[in-house]
Design a protein around this motif. Sequence first.
Motif, PDB file in Angstrom:
ATOM      1  N   ILE A  66       0.833  -1.197   0.000  1.00 54.95           N
ATOM      2  CA  ILE A  66       0.000   0.000   0.000  1.00 54.95           C
ATOM      3  C   ILE A  66       0.871   1.251   0.000  1.00 54.95           C
ATOM      4  N   LYS A  67       1.862   1.291   0.885  1.00 50.67           N
ATOM      5  CA  LYS A  67       2.790   2.426   0.935  1.00 50.67           C
ATOM      6  C   LYS A  67       3.971   2.248  -0.007  1.00 50.67           C
ATOM      7  N   ASN A  68       4.062   1.056  -0.607  1.00 47.96           N
ATOM      8  CA  ASN A  68       5.160   0.703  -1.516  1.00 47.96           C
ATOM      9  C   ASN A  68       6.512   0.850  -0.824  1.00 47.96           C
ATOM     10  N   GLN A  69       6.607   0.338   0.410  1.00 49.35           N
ATOM     11  CA  GLN A  69       7.839   0.362   1.185  1.00 49.35           C
ATOM     12  C   GLN A  69       8.402  -1.048   1.271  1.00 49.35           C
ATOM     13  N   THR A  70       9.716  -1.123   1.267  1.00 49.99           N
ATOM     14  CA  THR A  70      10.385  -2.406   1.381  1.00 49.99           C
ATOM     15  C   THR A  70      11.585  -2.252   2.299  1.00 49.99           C
ATOM     16  N   TYR A  71      11.778  -3.230   3.180  1.00 51.53           N
ATOM     17  CA  TYR A  71      12.988  -3.307   3.991  1.00 51.53           C
ATOM     18  C   TYR A  71      13.570  -4.694   3.774  1.00 51.53           C
ATOM     19  N   LEU A  72      14.845  -4.753   3.439  1.00 47.36           N
ATOM     20  CA  LEU A  72      15.508  -6.031   3.194  1.00 47.36           C
ATOM     21  C   LEU A  72      16.756  -6.136   4.050  1.00 47.36           C
ATOM     22  N   ASN A  73      16.917  -7.284   4.711  1.00 42.01           N
ATOM     23  CA  ASN A  73      18.135  -7.596   5.449  1.00 42.01           C
ATOM     24  C   ASN A  73      19.067  -8.297   4.465  1.00 42.01           C
ATOM     25  N   VAL A  74      19.868  -7.521   3.767  1.00 43.96           N
ATOM     26  CA  VAL A  74      20.658  -8.022   2.643  1.00 43.96           C
ATOM     27  C   VAL A  74      21.617  -9.150   3.041  1.00 43.96           C
ATOM     28  N   PRO A  75      22.389  -9.049   4.134  1.00 46.93           N
ATOM     29  CA  PRO A  75      23.282 -10.162   4.474  1.00 46.93           C
ATOM     30  C   PRO A  75      22.534 -11.478   4.701  1.00 46.93           C
ATOM     31  N   ALA A  76      21.387 -11.419   5.344  1.00 47.87           N
ATOM     32  CA  ALA A  76      20.613 -12.642   5.583  1.00 47.87           C
ATOM     33  C   ALA A  76      20.070 -13.211   4.276  1.00 47.87           C
ATOM     34  N   ILE A  77      19.618 -12.343   3.380  1.00 46.13           N
ATOM     35  CA  ILE A  77      19.102 -12.797   2.088  1.00 46.13           C
ATOM     36  C   ILE A  77      20.211 -13.455   1.278  1.00 46.13           C
ATOM     37  N   LEU A  78      21.368 -12.818   1.224  1.00 43.19           N
ATOM     38  CA  LEU A  78      22.487 -13.387   0.473  1.00 43.19           C
ATOM     39  C   LEU A  78      22.941 -14.715   1.064  1.00 43.19           C
ATOM     40  N   TYR A  79      22.891 -14.831   2.392  1.00 38.36           N
ATOM     41  CA  TYR A  79      23.247 -16.095   3.051  1.00 38.36           C
ATOM     42  C   TYR A  79      22.329 -17.222   2.578  1.00 38.36           C
ATOM     43  N   PHE A  80      21.014 -16.974   2.583  1.00 37.01           N
ATOM     44  CA  PHE A  80      20.078 -18.021   2.179  1.00 37.01           C
ATOM     45  C   PHE A  80      20.180 -18.322   0.687  1.00 37.01           C
ATOM     46  N   LEU A  81      20.436 -17.307  -0.132  1.00 37.36           N
ATOM     47  CA  LEU A  81      20.591 -17.554  -1.567  1.00 37.36           C
ATOM     48  C   LEU A  81      21.843 -18.385  -1.849  1.00 37.36           C
ATOM     49  N   GLU A  82      22.921 -18.134  -1.087  1.00 33.15           N
ATOM     50  CA  GLU A  82      24.137 -18.934  -1.247  1.00 33.15           C
ATOM     51  C   GLU A  82      23.918 -20.383  -0.848  1.00 33.15           C
ATOM     52  N   LYS A  83      23.051 -20.604   0.134  1.00 33.29           N
ATOM     53  CA  LYS A  83      22.770 -21.956   0.603  1.00 33.29           C
ATOM     54  C   LYS A  83      21.783 -22.694  -0.299  1.00 33.29           C
ATOM     55  N   GLY A  84      21.265 -22.016  -1.339  1.00 28.94           N
ATOM     56  CA  GLY A  84      20.399 -22.692  -2.297  1.00 28.94           C
ATOM     57  C   GLY A  84      18.920 -22.389  -2.160  1.00 28.94           C
ATOM     58  N   ALA A  85      18.552 -21.418  -1.333  1.00 25.91           N
ATOM     59  CA  ALA A  85      17.138 -21.064  -1.194  1.00 25.91           C
ATOM     60  C   ALA A  85      16.647 -20.424  -2.491  1.00 25.91           C
ATOM     61  N   GLN A  86      15.423 -20.746  -2.876  1.00 26.04           N
ATOM     62  CA  GLN A  86      14.836 -20.215  -4.097  1.00 26.04           C
ATOM     63  C   GLN A  86      13.770 -19.181  -3.749  1.00 26.04           C
ATOM     64  N   PRO A  87      13.866 -17.958  -4.283  1.00 25.74           N
ATOM     65  CA  PRO A  87      12.795 -16.980  -4.044  1.00 25.74           C
ATOM     66  C   PRO A  87      11.597 -17.284  -4.930  1.00 25.74           C
ATOM     67  N   THR A  88      10.413 -16.983  -4.435  1.00 27.19           N
ATOM     68  CA  THR A  88       9.224 -17.112  -5.270  1.00 27.19           C
ATOM     69  C   THR A  88       9.244 -16.008  -6.318  1.00 27.19           C
ATOM     70  N   ARG A  89       8.325 -16.071  -7.267  1.00 28.86           N
ATOM     71  CA  ARG A  89       8.313 -15.093  -8.359  1.00 28.86           C
ATOM     72  C   ARG A  89       8.120 -13.671  -7.825  1.00 28.86           C
ATOM     73  N   THR A  90       7.201 -13.499  -6.875  1.00 25.37           N
ATOM     74  CA  THR A  90       6.934 -12.171  -6.325  1.00 25.37           C
ATOM     75  C   THR A  90       8.142 -11.644  -5.552  1.00 25.37           C
ATOM     76  N   VAL A  91       8.736 -12.482  -4.740  1.00 22.13           N
ATOM     77  CA  VAL A  91       9.911 -12.071  -3.969  1.00 22.13           C
ATOM     78  C   VAL A  91      11.075 -11.769  -4.913  1.00 22.13           C
ATOM     79  N   HIS A  92      11.209 -12.545  -5.968  1.00 19.82           N
ATOM     80  CA  HIS A  92      12.256 -12.293  -6.956  1.00 19.82           C
ATOM     81  C   HIS A  92      12.066 -10.908  -7.583  1.00 19.82           C
ATOM     82  N   ASP A  93      10.823 -10.547  -7.890  1.00 18.29           N
ATOM     83  CA  ASP A  93      10.543  -9.224  -8.451  1.00 18.29           C
ATOM     84  C   ASP A  93      10.872  -8.110  -7.458  1.00 18.29           C
ATOM     85  N   ILE A  94      10.595  -8.338  -6.164  1.00 22.99           N
ATOM     86  CA  ILE A  94      10.928  -7.354  -5.138  1.00 22.99           C
ATOM     87  C   ILE A  94      12.453  -7.187  -5.056  1.00 22.99           C
ATOM     88  N   PHE A  95      13.189  -8.293  -5.100  1.00 20.96           N
ATOM     89  CA  PHE A  95      14.651  -8.234  -5.069  1.00 20.96           C
ATOM     90  C   PHE A  95      15.198  -7.523  -6.304  1.00 20.96           C
TER      91      PHE A  95
END
Length: 78
Positions: A42-71
């Motif tokens: 609604i407010k079009n705000q996003t907060y991302l914890n980048v180190p945690a996201i990169l950690y999970f992506l390195e370990k093989g986590a797959q983002p969903t289509r919507t989350v991928h678009d947000i990233f």
Amino acid sequence: MVKLRLKRCGRKQRAIYRIVAIDVRSQREGRDLRRVGFYDPIKNQTYLNVPAILYFLEKGAQPTRTVHDIFKKAELIV
């Protein structure tokens, strides 16, 4: 397998979403492994914890289509 996906919270007609790392077999509001950000459409705000996201992506986590678009919008993924 772990996915990065949205978890709905907030009240009726005023949803905000947490971006969480969660097991694929869990429900949408199921127990998450870790919260890695939030998205308010609604407010079009996003907060991302980048180190945690990169950690999970390195370990093989797959983002969903919507989350991928947000990233992509946040220029976290090319």
